[in-house]
Write an enzyme that holds these catalytic residues in place. Structure first.
Site, PDB file in Angstrom:
ATOM      1  N   LYS A  78      -6.414   5.974  16.329  1.00  0.00           N
ATOM      2  CA  LYS A  78      -6.626   4.992  15.290  1.00  0.00           C
ATOM      3  C   LYS A  78      -7.686   4.051  15.754  1.00  0.00           C
ATOM      4  CE  LYS A  78      -4.280   3.216  11.700  1.00  0.00           C
ATOM      5  NZ  LYS A  78      -3.083   4.185  10.887  1.00  0.00           N
ATOM      6  N   GLY A 181       4.716  -6.109  -0.479  1.00  0.00           N
ATOM      7  CA  GLY A 181       3.224  -5.727  -0.279  1.00  0.00           C
ATOM      8  C   GLY A 181       2.679  -4.581  -1.388  1.00  0.00           C
ATOM      9  N   VAL A 182       1.785  -5.164  -2.476  1.00  0.00           N
ATOM     10  CA  VAL A 182       1.578  -4.180  -3.432  1.00  0.00           C
ATOM     11  C   VAL A 182      -0.045  -4.029  -3.565  1.00  0.00           C
ATOM     12  CG1 VAL A 182       3.341  -4.375  -5.188  1.00  0.00           C
ATOM     13  CG2 VAL A 182       1.544  -6.191  -5.291  1.00  0.00           C
ATOM     14  N   GLY A 183      -0.451  -3.610  -2.266  1.00  0.00           N
ATOM     15  CA  GLY A 183      -1.841  -2.823  -2.007  1.00  0.00           C
ATOM     16  C   GLY A 183      -1.993  -1.568  -2.576  1.00  0.00           C
ATOM     17  N   VAL A 185      -1.097   1.510  -1.560  1.00  0.00           N
ATOM     18  CA  VAL A 185       0.168   2.028  -1.458  1.00  0.00           C
ATOM     19  C   VAL A 185       1.284   1.376  -2.467  1.00  0.00           C
ATOM     20  CG1 VAL A 185       1.954   3.356  -0.066  1.00  0.00           C
ATOM     21  CG2 VAL A 185      -0.581   3.053   0.882  1.00  0.00           C
TER      22      VAL A 185
END
Ligand code: PHE
Length: 351
Positions: A78, A181-183, A185
């Protein structure tokens, strides 16, 4: 810092200070046992360098187990680009280009894709300098595009498997689901949940994401702070890591946690805390493999979108059923079961 580097079980850590943007680039290579180290590039503001190094180390280990559990011959790595709080917008592009040059010089020691804080457009930029080492470029640039919707598809599968486990019925219709969280994904998942007839509410700190989820999908917004206290069937973390901890776990009023965020557990003991509270935890690296599996499969194995989707569903489904069964039978947490599953595969490959 010396302790941090010594105590890590990964293979190598590459650090570069990008003077022009005053940003740290950290590439953590956790394991190349199964194949070349591959993982997303995260861009974020960190409190200090140690935090960034710890994040890169943990996230790259997560990738090792993600690939192993999904049955793909890829290694874990990563990258973290730790930018300053006041880097100006004009600095971003040249920074990503220099990062691309760095990846190209590493000649495939690390392959990357999008992650939190980076986009498909960013992969196009990086890929312009390192064409052989970047996944998730736009379709126009020859890539397979955004991994987000594939990750979301895997999370949906995980929710259905877990519903089957808890209620003897995979249907999510009428189930109360809280999405944190609504990014890339979370929003794709919210769309799928609308279709599935679930009763969804969500939180986010980004006003654009909130607007989209409210206006396009008509879902109720909850303040980010109140999200842990809601009575629901599923709590679905799709933002950043470390959110399941000593402070939040006692507050949770859900039956299960099934989400896409990487490294959801603050510390490994938090899995035990969840178990004690009777909350079923679907291990993050098993639930969230969809984007990485689909995009790399489409780009290197010639999978169609439909094939990628069914591979993701199959991987999530089989692994979660195995993990829930192992956890029951062996009296271990689901997190321990998931690690056992992944490590077995690594061990069987090591000669
Ligand atoms: N962000 C992805 C993950 O954490 C990383 C990834 C995406 C890797 C696409 C390769 C291709 O799984």
């Amino acid at each position: 810092m010396e302790e941090l580097l010594k105590s890590w079980d990964g293979e190598s850590l590459i650090t570069t200070f990008d003077r022009a943007a005053e940003a740290w680039i950290i590439i953590a290579i956790h394991s190349t046992i199964l194949g070349p180290a591959t993982g997303g590039t995260r861009m974020k503001v960190y409190g200090n360098l140690s935090e960034a190094v710890i994040d890169a180390q943990r996230l790259s280990a997560g990738m090792t187990y993600k690939w192993a559990a999904a049955g793909l011959d890829m290694g874990g790595g990563k990258a973290v680009i730790a930018v300053g709080p006041d880097m100006n917008a004009g600095e971003r592009r040249p920074l990503l280009l220099r990062y691309g040059t760095l990846l190209n010089r590493l000649k495939g020691l690390f392959l990357t894709g999008p992650d939190s804080g980076t986009s498909v457009a960013d992969m196009d930029l990086i890929g312009s300098k390192a064409p052989d080492y970047v996944f998730g470029r736009s379709v126009e640039a020859g890539g397979a595009g955004d991994p987000g919707p594939f990750t979301a598809r895997g999370v949906l599968e995980a929710l259905e498997v877990t519903a089957g486990q808890l209620f003897d019925d995979r249907s999510l219709k009428g189930k109360r689901i809280v999405v944190q969280g609504v990014g890339s994904v979370g929003l794709a998942l919210a769309r799928l949940l609308l279709e599935a007839g679930a009763d969804v509410c969500f939180s986010d700190t980004d006003s654009q994401a909130v607007r989209q989820c409210r206006e396009e999908l008509g879902f109720e917004m909850i303040s980010p702070d109140a999200i842990y206290d809601l009575d629901c069937d599923f709590f679905v973390p799709c933002a950043l890591g470390g959110i399941l901890n000593e402070k939040t776990i006692p507050r949770l009023r859900c039956q299960a946690v099934v989400g896409a965020a990487n490294n959801q557990l603050g510390v490994p003991e938090d899995a035990q805390r969840l178990l004690k509270r009777g909350i079923l935890y679907a291990p993050d690296f098993v639930v969230n493999c969809g984007g990485a599996v689909a995009i790399t499969g489409m780009e290197t194995r010639g999978w169609s979108e439909a094939e990628a989707t069914s591979r993701v569903r199959e991987a999530v489904n089989t692994n979660l059923i195995t993990i829930y069964t192992m956890s029951d039978a062996q009296g271990i947490t689901t997190d321990q079961a998931a690690l056992r599953l992944a490590k077995n595969r690594l061990r069987n490959t090591q000669v």
